[in-house]
Write a protein that holds these residues in place. Structure first.
Motif, mmCIF file in Angstrom:
data_model
loop_
_atom_site.group_PDB
_atom_site.id
_atom_site.type_symbol
_atom_site.label_atom_id
_atom_site.label_comp_id
_atom_site.label_asym_id
_atom_site.label_seq_id
_atom_site.Cartn_x
_atom_site.Cartn_y
_atom_site.Cartn_z
ATOM 1 N N ILE A 71 0.868 -1.139 0.059
ATOM 2 C CA ILE A 71 -0.019 -0.163 0.031
ATOM 3 C C ILE A 71 0.709 1.202 0.218
ATOM 4 O O ILE A 71 1.962 1.389 0.629
ATOM 5 N N VAL A 72 0.476 2.428 -0.846
ATOM 6 C CA VAL A 72 1.390 3.617 -0.979
ATOM 7 C C VAL A 72 0.599 4.543 -0.417
ATOM 8 O O VAL A 72 -0.893 4.845 -0.630
ATOM 9 N N PRO A 73 1.099 5.336 0.536
ATOM 10 C CA PRO A 73 0.282 6.434 1.111
ATOM 11 C C PRO A 73 0.339 7.686 -0.110
ATOM 12 O O PRO A 73 0.999 7.730 -1.037
ATOM 13 N N ARG A 74 -0.864 8.425 0.163
ATOM 14 C CA ARG A 74 -1.285 9.576 -0.977
ATOM 15 C C ARG A 74 -0.135 10.462 -0.678
ATOM 16 O O ARG A 74 0.058 11.243 0.314
ATOM 17 N N ARG A 75 0.418 11.066 -1.991
ATOM 18 C CA ARG A 75 1.464 12.138 -1.724
ATOM 19 C C ARG A 75 1.481 12.584 -3.408
ATOM 20 O O ARG A 75 1.286 11.706 -4.178
ATOM 21 N N VAL A 76 2.436 13.698 -3.397
ATOM 22 C CA VAL A 76 2.739 13.845 -4.808
ATOM 23 C C VAL A 76 4.251 13.218 -5.133
ATOM 24 O O VAL A 76 4.943 12.564 -4.509
ATOM 25 N N PRO A 77 4.243 12.978 -6.560
ATOM 26 C CA PRO A 77 5.445 12.224 -7.005
ATOM 27 C C PRO A 77 6.927 12.521 -6.256
ATOM 28 O O PRO A 77 7.197 13.536 -5.912
ATOM 29 N N PHE A 133 -0.433 13.112 2.290
ATOM 30 C CA PHE A 133 -1.423 13.846 2.493
ATOM 31 C C PHE A 133 -2.135 13.636 3.615
ATOM 32 O O PHE A 133 -1.934 12.404 4.496
ATOM 33 N N SER A 134 -2.975 14.488 4.191
ATOM 34 C CA SER A 134 -3.607 14.253 5.560
ATOM 35 C C SER A 134 -4.534 13.169 5.381
ATOM 36 O O SER A 134 -5.318 12.805 4.397
ATOM 37 N N PRO A 135 -4.750 12.342 6.495
ATOM 38 C CA PRO A 135 -5.393 11.256 6.694
ATOM 39 C C PRO A 135 -7.051 11.658 6.732
ATOM 40 O O PRO A 135 -7.922 10.538 6.542
ATOM 41 N N LYS A 136 -7.162 12.608 6.947
ATOM 42 C CA LYS A 136 -8.465 13.328 7.173
ATOM 43 C C LYS A 136 -9.458 13.495 5.572
ATOM 44 O O LYS A 136 -10.676 13.632 6.038
ATOM 45 N N ASN A 137 -8.746 13.350 4.772
ATOM 46 C CA ASN A 137 -9.640 13.907 3.451
ATOM 47 C C ASN A 137 -8.860 13.197 2.225
ATOM 48 O O ASN A 137 -7.636 12.803 2.433
ATOM 49 N N SER A 138 -9.560 13.354 1.200
ATOM 50 C CA SER A 138 -8.812 12.875 -0.017
ATOM 51 C C SER A 138 -7.550 13.272 -0.291
ATOM 52 O O SER A 138 -6.684 12.569 -1.030
ATOM 53 N N GLY A 139 -7.073 14.312 -0.123
ATOM 54 C CA GLY A 139 -5.823 14.959 -0.640
ATOM 55 C C GLY A 139 -5.977 15.838 -1.898
ATOM 56 O O GLY A 139 -5.020 16.589 -2.295
ATOM 57 N N ARG A 140 -7.210 15.954 -2.353
ATOM 58 C CA ARG A 140 -7.291 16.832 -3.536
ATOM 59 C C ARG A 140 -7.066 18.286 -3.338
ATOM 60 O O ARG A 140 -6.372 19.060 -4.344
ATOM 61 N N LEU A 141 -7.456 18.858 -2.344
ATOM 62 C CA LEU A 141 -7.002 20.114 -1.943
ATOM 63 C C LEU A 141 -5.513 20.479 -1.914
ATOM 64 O O LEU A 141 -4.970 21.613 -2.245
#
Length: 857
Positions: A548-554, A565-573
């Protein structure tokens, strides 16, 4: 690019700075050396009794001591661990992440082993069990610690960041002014334009900073700018570039007569304030956003509310919305906080929700039976669109493996996939699936809905009362001991009059409920879903998952540390804010390059959607960086960059030059811009110009022109499409039907509406000429122009001809043209009106089919 090959070819790419980095497309299935492990006798017996005989019988011929196809040997522990060209065969303890199980399960069409027939279910189960218990093997007990999976070189991110497009944007110094800027004989040239439009200006005026960069490159090649374009050519160029329409004769006359130094600036300001500007430049962005009014692919149903996104884009350009805000609203508009105390809070919220349609507009295989695959394909399309459209990178190429050319790991792809997995753009993934739409009501809509709800409730009460009254009458007539019939049976005993009334009232209720469902307007868009990270899909398959890969930019954009990115939301903002930050080296470069391309026909980087290794290098890298820095410093103002470009000498120069011979060898493609490039009008501009010059163009803005309701078939399996194009509205408002584009669009190189398209081709093929000769659109425009010319009863033929030329081409005819055309129409004052109209119609047909009408110089 999404090649599913498993060849572990290491590609060494040397950049202009002399720095190389290596990228592998192999899938790494184990990390580091596989350690020596103690196994029980039962574990080893299981291997010897179940696994070794299976490997010998099914794999030994091709992967044994005598032959090792793809570099794979399976008769030893070292061979199994090292693997072949596709990487290690197993991940001990993780059968679902092991390439061996992918192969024997026939999960991947490109990797099926054994190739001559599948293993039995029991044999597959034994292999899974073996990997689950840690892959016991007698050789493993004494295996050297150094045995590792076969791996190719890792991405050298530090070296990759030295590639031109990954370097930070730094404003370069403006070059000094060269001694000579214009071709030496530019002021003495005689050409068609000079004869028609009078003497050209002898100088282009003071050079701008943009010109200094252009002139520096020209000077290196001993080339110069062409002379300045004449005034009629310039106003036609400016008007088409900013509005997609030809200038009116009155506009041309006013501009040609205005010799003030700021005449061009005032013309540009007026055109930028025109509603036509947003319709022209909004259409360019719609190409990038792969806008369409239907889904395409397997279920070509109507995007009945996509027009709201189109209108949002047009309004954004007309309002001068900063590009960073424009991007943020499209990626995360639903996450932006709205000040509810604002009187227009509802309108703002709706605008932001509509903007997220950017994420939902892509084509989808709505009848895909595998719901998980459908979802991942939709996510892939979103990543690909964002990558090419905003960053100029082919991010989608990392779905199955590390990118073959750019510093993008497969883990980078799935880090972004988590962002969109945590975003809802689908209502469900059933067959046929439904996309999600946000409600976008104004307060008046909500009030209207409440009133209508009350009407629906009253209608239900009326039906209930009618049924109760009739029921009471029936039951009163039953004997006391009789069992009352069920409701369905009871209604059959109602009087015919009551049954007829019930039917009528229920039909009325059905109509009211249908109306009720459409009272609150909706728009395709996105909202938050359950936040989740995504595992790497080995070889791109959702059936075989890795870590599993955490959400982030390349990673290439994070030189210090990987920030998740924050675990509280998708990370789109967070993603949107990173995209529009000054630290991002690509977003500003990509957009100013698009602006340049839409003005000159070719970008400073010719591959507008690819700033990676396989893309073109910039023709003027310093100018690109200067524009990108200026773009950000101006508050991401698109119109500011346009003003700088349009007041430059390089933009205002003529499209022909005396240096053709000299440039034929040094710059035959005009990449250094020693003359203004001649460009054919786009499909929309051709159609709109025909309507404009013939007095038919309808300037109404906004709304839908779809012939079917939302989600209904628009181009069905019988190839029936009810869409109509017989309207005088601007072409930007015509429905864009995937798989069945309007024929005029197809003929004149319209964009591919299913993918990002920052570059339109400009072909020259015979059917285009046949269209200009025979189409109803062209013939009707010629007929109307002829009638308008002949309606000027007090005018001479010469005056009518002048009027037509100015209306269609923006200038009066040359003497030789006037003589020939007047001889063609002749003196028809006493001839039949139909013959006279036919002659003038033919003349008009020639003018609107001419290259001068179809091309911008």
């Amino acid at each position: 690019m999404k090649m599913r090959t498993q060849l572990s070819i290491t590609l060494i790419l040397t950049f202009c700075a002399g720095i190389a980095f290596s990228i592998s497309d192999s899938i790494t299935l184990a990390e580091g050396p596989v350690k020596r492990t103690e196994f029980s006798d039962d574990d080893l017996n299981f291997f010897e009794s179940k696994i070794r005989p299976l490997l010998v019988a099914k794999c030994g011929d091709c992967h044994g001591p005598d032959e090792q196809e793809s570099g794979l040997r399976m008769d030893s522990w070292a061979g199994i661990v090292q693997g072949g060209k596709a990487g290690s065969l197993i991940v001990p303890g993780k059968p679902d992440s092991s390439l061996l199980i992918v192969a024997v399960n026939y999960q991947d069409n490109d990797l099926r082993m054994p190739p001559d027939g599948r293993l039995s279910k029991q044999e597959v189960a034994d292999l899974k069990r073996w990997i689950e218990i840690g892959a016991p093997h007698p050789d493993r007990v004494n295996a050297p610690q150094s045995i590792q999976p076969r791996r190719s070189a890792q991405i050298d991110f530090e070296a990759a960041r030295r590639f031109w497009s990954f370097r930070p944007v730094v404003r370069p110094d403006v070059p000094a002014q060269p001694a000579t800027t214009v071709a030496s004989d530019a002021d003495t040239q005689t050409d068609i334009a000079a004869v028609v439009h009078g003497p050209r200006p002898t100088a282009l005026g003071p050079e701008t900073d943009i010109d200094r960069f252009i002139l520096a490159k020209l000077s290196d090649k001993k080339l110069h700018l062409a002379g300045p374009a004449d005034r009629t050519t310039l106003i036609r160029r400016l008007t088409f570039d900013l509005t997609g329409l030809p200038p009116t004769p009155e506009d041309v006359t006013t501009f040609v007569a205005d010799d003030s130094p700021d005449a061009v600036d005032r013309l540009v300001d007026r055109l930028l304030l025109s509603p036509d500007y947003g319709q022209r430049w909004g259409r360019f962005w719609l190409d990038v956003a792969r806008y369409a009014d239907s889904n395409g692919l397997d279920e070509n149903v109507a995007h009945g509310n996509a027009w709201r996104y189109r209108d949002y884009v047009i309004a954004a350009f007309n309002s001068g919305m900063p590009y960073d805000q424009f991007l943020t609203e499209q990626i995360a508009g639903d996450l932006l906080p709205v000040d509810e105390s604002e009187p227009n809070a509802a309108a703002i919220r709706n605008q932001w929700l509509i903007a997220t349609g950017y994420l939902a507009l892509g084509p989808k295989v709505l009848a895909e039976p595998d719901a998980t695959k459908m979802e991942m394909d939709i996510i892939d399309e979103q990543i690909d669109t964002l990558g090419k459209g905003v960053l100029g990178l082919t991010l989608g190429c990392s779905r199955c493996h590390d990118h073959k050319f750019d510093p993008l790991a497969q883990t980078d792809y799935y880090a972004l996939a988590g962002v969109f997995k945590s975003t809802r753009v689908m209502e469900n993934f059933n067959k046929v699936a439904r996309w999600y739409e946000n409600e976008v009501p104004m307060p008046t809509d909500v009030d209207h809905k409440a009133q209508h709800d009350a009407v629906v409730a009253e209608q239900k009460k009326r039906i209930e009362s009618l049924v109760a009254e009739a029921r009471e009458t029936i039951l009163a007539d039953l004997p006391d001991c009789a069992e009352p019939p069920k409701d369905a049976e009871l209604e059959k005993k109602f009087s015919q009059e009551t049954q007829a009334q019930l039917k009528q009232e229920r039909e009325r209720l059905k109509e009211l409920e249908k109306e009720n469902a459409a009272l609150l307007p909706t728009a395709m868009g996105a909202k938050e879903a359950e936040v989740q990270n995504v595992a790497v899909h080995l070889r791109g398959s959702h059936l075989t998952l890795g870590d599993i890969v955490p959400r982030r930019v390349p990673q290439v954009f994070q030189p210090d540390e990987l920030r998740e990115f924050s675990p509280k939301n998708s990370g789109r903002l967070e993603l949107a804010r990173w995209l529009t930050s000054r630290d991002n080296p690509l977003t500003a470069r990509v957009m100013v390059n698009r602006i340049w391309r839409w003005h000159f026909g070719t970008g400073l980087v010719a591959s507008t959607d690819n700033f990676g290794v396989l893309g073109e290098k910039p023709s003027h890298p310093e100018l690109l960086d200067w524009l990108a820095a200026e773009f950000m410093d101006s508050g991401w103002s698109i119109q500011h960059i346009q003003r700088l470009i349009l007041r430059s000498a390089v933009y205002q120069q003529a499209s022909h030059s005396s240096e053709v011979a000299a440039a034929a060898t040094s710059d035959p493609e005009n990449r250094l811009l020693w003359h203004f490039p001649v460009r054919r009008l786009e499909a929309e501009a051709i159609r709109d110009s025909l309507l404009a010059v013939s007095g038919q163009l309808d300037h109404r803005m906004g709304g839908s022109m779809m012939a079917v309701d939302n989600r209904e078939w628009v181009f069905n399996h019988l190839s029936v499409d009810p869409t109509k194009y017989d309207t005088s509205r601007r072409s930007v408002y015509l429905p864009v039907i995937r798989n069945n584009l309007y024929d005029v669009f197809q003929l004149f190189d319209y964009s591919e509406a299913s993918a990002v398209s920052g570059n339109r081709n400009s072909s020259t093929v015979a059917p285009q000429a046949l269209f200009m000769l025979n189409s109803d659109l062209v013939l009707d425009a010629a007929d109307r122009l002829a009638q308008q010319a002949l309606s000027q009863t007090e005018a001479t033929d010469a005056e009518r001809l002048d009027w037509l030329y100015q209306r269609i081409l923006g200038h009066k005819p040359r003497t030789v043209e006037q003589q020939r055309l007047l001889a063609f129409v002749g003196d028809r004052s006493s001839t039949d009106d139909k013959e006279q109209l036919a002659d003038w119609k033919a003349l008009c047909h020639v003018l609107i089919s001419s290259n001068e009408f179809l091309f911008v110089r």
